[in-house]
Design a protein around this motif. Structure first.
Motif, short mmCIF file in Angstrom:
data_model
loop_
_atom_site.label_atom_id
_atom_site.label_comp_id
_atom_site.label_asym_id
_atom_site.label_seq_id
_atom_site.Cartn_x
_atom_site.Cartn_y
_atom_site.Cartn_z
N MET A 42 18.71 -31.96 -8.30
CA MET A 42 18.80 -32.41 -9.69
C MET A 42 19.39 -31.35 -10.60
O MET A 42 19.55 -31.58 -11.80
N ALA A 43 19.63 -30.14 -10.04
CA ALA A 43 20.06 -29.02 -10.88
C ALA A 43 21.32 -29.38 -11.65
O ALA A 43 21.44 -29.09 -12.85
N GLY A 44 22.28 -30.07 -10.94
CA GLY A 44 23.54 -30.42 -11.59
C GLY A 44 23.32 -31.29 -12.81
O GLY A 44 23.81 -30.98 -13.91
N GLU A 45 22.55 -32.35 -12.62
CA GLU A 45 22.30 -33.29 -13.73
C GLU A 45 21.60 -32.58 -14.89
O GLU A 45 21.94 -32.80 -16.06
N ALA A 46 20.66 -31.68 -14.53
CA ALA A 46 19.93 -30.96 -15.57
C ALA A 46 20.89 -30.09 -16.38
O ALA A 46 20.83 -30.05 -17.61
N ARG A 47 21.78 -29.44 -15.64
CA ARG A 47 22.74 -28.57 -16.32
C ARG A 47 23.60 -29.42 -17.26
O ARG A 47 23.83 -29.04 -18.40
N ASP A 48 24.06 -30.57 -16.74
CA ASP A 48 24.90 -31.44 -17.56
C ASP A 48 24.20 -31.80 -18.87
O ASP A 48 24.82 -31.88 -19.92
N ARG A 49 22.90 -32.03 -18.79
CA ARG A 49 22.16 -32.44 -20.00
C ARG A 49 21.68 -31.25 -20.81
O ARG A 49 21.07 -31.42 -21.87
N GLY A 50 21.90 -30.03 -20.27
CA GLY A 50 21.46 -28.84 -20.99
C GLY A 50 19.95 -28.67 -20.95
O GLY A 50 19.34 -28.09 -21.83
N VAL A 51 19.33 -29.25 -19.88
CA VAL A 51 17.86 -29.14 -19.77
C VAL A 51 17.52 -28.07 -18.75
O VAL A 51 18.20 -27.93 -17.74
N ASP A 52 16.49 -27.32 -19.03
CA ASP A 52 16.08 -26.23 -18.15
C ASP A 52 15.08 -26.77 -17.14
O ASP A 52 13.94 -27.07 -17.50
N LEU A 53 15.49 -26.96 -15.88
CA LEU A 53 14.59 -27.51 -14.86
C LEU A 53 13.94 -26.35 -14.11
O LEU A 53 14.62 -25.55 -13.47
N VAL A 54 12.64 -26.23 -14.22
CA VAL A 54 11.92 -25.10 -13.64
C VAL A 54 11.02 -25.58 -12.52
O VAL A 54 10.26 -26.54 -12.69
N CYS A 55 11.10 -24.94 -11.37
CA CYS A 55 10.22 -25.29 -10.26
C CYS A 55 9.15 -24.22 -10.16
O CYS A 55 9.46 -23.07 -9.82
N ALA A 56 7.89 -24.55 -10.49
CA ALA A 56 6.84 -23.52 -10.54
C ALA A 56 5.58 -23.96 -9.82
O ALA A 56 4.54 -24.19 -10.43
N PRO A 57 5.67 -24.12 -8.49
CA PRO A 57 4.45 -24.50 -7.78
C PRO A 57 3.50 -23.31 -7.61
O PRO A 57 3.94 -22.17 -7.72
N GLN A 58 2.25 -23.61 -7.35
CA GLN A 58 1.25 -22.56 -7.06
C GLN A 58 1.73 -21.81 -5.82
O GLN A 58 2.35 -22.40 -4.92
N SER A 59 1.41 -20.52 -5.78
CA SER A 59 2.05 -19.69 -4.77
C SER A 59 1.70 -20.11 -3.34
O SER A 59 2.57 -20.25 -2.49
N VAL A 60 0.40 -20.36 -3.07
CA VAL A 60 0.04 -20.74 -1.70
C VAL A 60 -0.47 -22.18 -1.70
O VAL A 60 -1.48 -22.48 -2.32
N LEU A 61 0.27 -23.08 -1.03
CA LEU A 61 -0.13 -24.49 -0.99
C LEU A 61 -0.36 -24.90 0.46
O LEU A 61 0.42 -24.52 1.34
N PRO A 62 -1.40 -25.65 0.70
CA PRO A 62 -1.63 -26.13 2.06
C PRO A 62 -0.59 -27.19 2.41
O PRO A 62 -0.06 -27.84 1.50
N PRO A 63 -0.33 -27.37 3.69
CA PRO A 63 0.61 -28.42 4.06
C PRO A 63 0.02 -29.80 3.77
O PRO A 63 -1.19 -29.97 3.81
N VAL A 64 0.90 -30.73 3.47
CA VAL A 64 0.47 -32.08 3.13
C VAL A 64 1.02 -33.04 4.17
O VAL A 64 2.14 -32.90 4.63
N ARG A 65 0.19 -34.01 4.51
CA ARG A 65 0.66 -35.02 5.47
C ARG A 65 1.23 -36.18 4.67
O ARG A 65 0.50 -36.90 3.98
N ALA A 66 2.55 -36.31 4.70
CA ALA A 66 3.19 -37.33 3.86
C ALA A 66 4.52 -37.77 4.48
O ALA A 66 5.02 -37.15 5.41
N ASP A 67 5.05 -38.87 3.94
CA ASP A 67 6.37 -39.35 4.33
C ASP A 67 7.41 -38.58 3.51
O ASP A 67 7.42 -38.66 2.28
N ARG A 68 8.26 -37.82 4.21
CA ARG A 68 9.19 -36.93 3.52
C ARG A 68 10.10 -37.69 2.56
O ARG A 68 10.25 -37.32 1.39
N LEU A 69 10.68 -38.81 3.04
CA LEU A 69 11.60 -39.57 2.20
C LEU A 69 10.90 -40.14 0.98
O LEU A 69 11.44 -40.10 -0.12
N ALA A 70 9.68 -40.67 1.21
CA ALA A 70 8.93 -41.26 0.10
C ALA A 70 8.63 -40.21 -0.94
O ALA A 70 8.78 -40.45 -2.15
N LEU A 71 8.18 -39.04 -0.49
CA LEU A 71 7.83 -37.98 -1.42
C LEU A 71 9.08 -37.58 -2.24
O LEU A 71 8.99 -37.44 -3.46
#
Lengths: 181, 462
Positions: B313-342
C-alpha cells in the motif's frame, strides 16, 4: 350374790376392756382435735380419720372455729386476685395443713359456700397447689359481705395456671363446708 | 398478537385475595373471641345470684318475723350479708354494657345501696327492737325491691339471649362468606392454571413457528449467497473480454485511435475494473455467508504480514500524501490463520483508512498480543464516523457520506462486512472505534491457541 358370782370374770373383763378402748379412742379423737369454742366457720365431713364430733352416720366430723383454724393454720400468702386490687396478704390454713390435721383420705373435696355454691376440688390441689383456706385478709377477719369468713385462694400471682377458669371456680368465697370423698 | 395475562396482575390479585381472606379470618376470630360473651354471662350470673339471695333473705325475714328467735335473727343476718356480697359483686363488674347506662338500672343500684344501709341500721337495733320487729321493718324495706329486681334480671337475660342469637347469625354469615371466598378463590386458581396452560401451548406453538421461519430464512440467505457466488463467477468471464480488449484499445496496441475513442476505451476499462472489484467482493462475501469459504490455516507471523501489506500500500499512501506507519509490538506469537484472508482484511482496512485520510495525515498499523488473542488495529486520523453510522458501516453496501466528502467515496461498500465475516470465520471479532474529525480505529482479534500446536513443538524440539 356377789358380783363375781353372777358375772363370769372373763366376760366382764372383756366388756370393760371394750369400754375402756371405746373411751380411749374417743378421748384420743378429742385430744387431737379439740372441740370448737366459738362459732363454727368450717365443717369438714366425709373421708377424714380425725374429727371432734360425729355426723348422722357416725363418721368423724370436724367442726372448726376461728381459734382452731388459727392454731393449726397461720400460713401467709401474698398474692393478687381477680377480685381485689393490688397485692393482698391472706392468712389461713393451708390445704396440706388441713389434710395432715384431719387425716384426709379421699380424692375430691366438695366445697360448699354459704349460698350453696358447690364445686369439686381435687385433693391434689390441697396437697400440692398451695391452696389456702383464708380467714384473714390484710390482717382483718373477713365479713360475709366481703367474701368471708373463709375464702379459698391460690397463689394467683405466682403461676398463670391459677388464672384459668377451673381455678377461678375453685376459689370459693364464703366457704362453709368441705366434704371429702 | 395474543394477549397475555400479566404476572404482575396475577400476583396483585392473589395478594388482594390473601389480604381479604386475612381480614375475614381475623374478623371471624375476633367475633369468636369469648370476651364479650363471658362478660355478658358474668352479668347474667351476678344478677340472678343476687335475685336468688334476695329471695332467700326474704324467706329468712318472713321466718324471723313469725318465729322471732335469736337463731332466726342470725340466719336473717347471714342472708343479709350474703345478699350484700352479691350486690358488691354486681357493682364490681367493670365492662361496657348497655345495661350500665340504663336509668332504671342506675336507680336500682341507688335503691340497693340505700336499702343495705337501712338494713344494717335495723340489724344493729335488734337487741332493742326484738327479732320480730326488725324482721318486719326489714321486709317492709325489701319487698318493693322485688319487682324491679326481677325486671332487670329478665331484661339482662333477654338482652343476652338476643346478643347470642345475633352473634350466631354473624358467625354463620362469616362462615358463608369464607366458604364463598374459597369457592371463588378456587375458581380463579383453576382459571389461572387453565390460562397458563393455554398460554404455554400458544408459546410452544409460536416457538415452533418461529424456529421454522428462522430455518427458512437461513435457508433463503444461503440460497441467495449460492446464487450470487455462481452468478459472480459467470459474470467475470465476459468481463475478462471487456477488460482485455478495452486495455488493448486504450494502449493503442493495434494502431492509433483518435483521442476521443482512446478516452472512451479508458472509461470502458475503468468501469470494467470497478465492476470486477465489485463482483469479486460480492463473490467473497457470498462465500463467507454461505459458509463456503474454507480457510487454509497456517502458522504465520503477523508482523511479516503487516510489513508485506504496508509495502503493497506504500505507493497509494505516497500518492495521497499519507504517512503509513507499521508499528507492531516487538515480539508477537505466531497466529494460526488463512494468509490470503488476513491479507484481504488488512488491505481492505488500510485502503479504507487511506481513502478517508487527507494529505499529511497518518495511518498506523498496530498489533498487540494480550490474553488469549492478538489484536490488530488500523488507526487513522481521518474524518471519522458519526456514532449513529457506526453500526451501519458494517452492513453490506453501506457507505457513509460526510460533510467533508460531498461525493461518495469510490468503493463497493462491501469491504468492511467482508472483513468482519472473514475475521469471524477465524473465531475473532471486528469492531470500530471512531468519533467525527478525530479519526477512526478499526480493530480485530485473532484467537491465539493456548496449546502450542504439535507441528511447532516438533520444529522447536528439532
Amino acid at each position: 350374790m356377789s358380783l363375781r358370782h353372777c358375772l363370769p370374770l372373763p366376760r366382764f373383763a372383756a366388756l370393760a376392756v371394750l369400754l375402756v378402748c371405746l373411751l380411749a379412742s374417743d378421748r384420743s379423737l378429742a385430744e387431737t382435735l379439740p372441740a370448737p369454742e366459738g362459732p363454727v366457720l368450717l365443717e369438714v365431713t366425709g373421708a377424714i380419720s380425725k374429727g371432734n364430733a360425729r355426723d348422722d352416720r357416725g363418721r368423724p366430723l370436724a367442726e372448726l372455729d376461728l381459734a382452731l383454724l388459727e392454731r393449726f393454720g397461720g400460713t401467709l400468702l401474698e398474692t393478687e386476685t381477680p377480685w381485689t386490687q393490688g397485692p393482698v396478704v391472706f392468712e389461713g390454713i393451708a390445704g396440706a395443713q388441713l389434710i395432715d390435721l384431719l387425716g384426709v383420705e379421699g380424692q375430691t373435696a366438695a366445697a360448699v359456700a354459704l349460698n350453696d355454691y358447690r364445686v369439686d376440688i381435687p385433693v391434689s390441689d390441697f396437697r400440692d397447689a398451695e391452696l389456702l383456706i383464708a380467714y384473714r385478709r390484710d390482717g382483718e377477719a373477713m365479713r360475709v359481705r366481703d367474701k368471708g369468713p373463709l375464702w379459698i385462694v391460690f397463689p394467683f400471682s405466682d403461676d398463670a395456671k391459677y388464672g384459668s377458669n377451673d381455678y377461678l371456680a375453685r376459689s370459693v368465697w364464703q366457704l362453709h363446708r368441705l366434704d371429702f370423698r | 398478537m395474543q394477549k397475555m395475562v400479566s404476572p404482575v396482575l396475577i400476583t396483585f390479585f392473589f395478594g388482594v385475595a390473601l389480604i381479604g381472606l386475612g381480614v375475614l379470618l381475623y374478623d371471624a376470630l375476633y367475633e369468636a373471641d369469648a370476651g364479650i360473651k363471658v362478660q355478658d354471662e358474668e352479668l347474667v350470673y351476678a344478677i340472678h345470684e343476687m335475685e336468688r339471695e334476695f329471695g332467700r333473705l326474704v324467706i329468712a325475714g318472713l321466718e324471723a318475723e313469725r318465729e322471732g328467735t335469736v337463731a332466726d335473727l342470725e340466719e336473717m343476718t347471714l342472708r343479709l350479708e350474703i345478699f350484700v356480697s352479691r350486690v358488691t359483686v354486681l357493682r364490681s363488674l367493670h365492662f361496657e354494657h348497655a345495661l350500665f347506662h340504663q336509668p332504671a338500672y342506675l336507680a336500682l343500684l341507688d335503691d340497693l345501696d340505700r336499702i343495705v344501709r337501712r338494713a344494717d341500721g335495723l340489724v344493729a337495733q335488734a337487741p332493742r327492737l326484738g327479732t320480730g320487729e326488725v324482721a318486719h321493718r326489714l321486709l317492709t324495706i325489701l319487698m318493693p325491691l322485688g319487682p324491679s329486681l326481677r325486671e332487670i334480671a329478665l331484661e339482662v337475660s333477654q338482652t343476652h339471649r338476643q346478643r347470642w342469637i345475633d352473634h350466631q347469625a354473624h358467625a354463620q354469615q362469616h362462615l358463608i362468606m369464607i366458604a364463598l371466598f374459597f369457592a371463588v378463590f378456587m375458581v380463579v386458581v383453576f382459571s389461572c392454571v387453565f390460562l397458563f396452560w393455554v398460554q404455554h401451548r400458544r408459546l410452544r406453538y409460536s416457538y415452533a413457528v418461529l424456529s421454522r421461519l428462522s430455518e427458512d430464512l437461513v435457508q433463503a440467505n444461503q440460497t441467495k449467497s449460492r446464487f450470487l457466488a455462481n452468478m459472480s463467477h459467470e459474470l467475470r468471464t465476459p468481463l475478462n473480454a471487456v477488460l482485455g480488449f478495452s486495455e488493448i484499445m486504450r494502449d493503442q496496441h493495434l494502431g492509433p485511435l483518435s483521442e476521443r475513442y482512446r478516452s472512451y476505451a479508458e472509461d470502458i476499462h475503468c468501469s470494467a475494473q470497478h465492476l470486477l472489484e465489485l463482483i469479486n467482493d460480492v463473490l467473497d462475501l457470498s462465500k463467507v455467508e454461505a459458509e463456503r469459504r474454507e480457510l487454509d490455516l497456517t502458522y504465520l507471523s503477523v508482523e511479516e504480514e503487516l510489513r508485506y501489506v504496508s509495502r503493497l500500500m506504500a505507493g497509494e499512501a505516497r500518492d495521497r500524501g499519507v504517512d503509513l506507519v507499521c508499528a507492531p509490538q516487538s515480539v508477537l506469537p505466531p497466529v494460526r490463520a488463512d494468509r490470503l484472508a488476513l491479507r484481504q482484511v488488512l488491505l481492505n482496512l488500510i485502503s479504507n483508512a487511506l481513502k478517508f485520510s487527507e494529505a499529511g495525515d497518518r495511518v498506523e498499523l498496530r498489533a498487540v498480543a494480550g490474553g488469549d488473542s492478538l489484536q490488530i488495529s488500523v488507526v487513522d486520523e481521518g474524518i471519522g464516523i458519526d456514532a449513529a453510522d457506526l453500526r451501519r458501516v458494517l452492513e453490506p453496501f453501506e457507505q457513509v457520506r460526510s460533510n467533508r466528502q460531498r461525493t461518495l467515496v469510490k468503493g463497493t461498500g462491501l469491504g468492511l462486512p467482508l472483513s468482519k465475516g472473514l475475521v469471524e470465520l477465524h473465531g475473532g471479532r471486528l469492531w470500530i472505534d471512531s468519533s467525527l474529525e478525530a479519526g477512526t480505529s478499526v480493530s480485530f482479534t485473532l484467537p491465539l491457541q493456548v496449546q502450542p500446536p504439535k507441528v511447532l513443538e516438533q520444529r522447536l524440539s528439532a
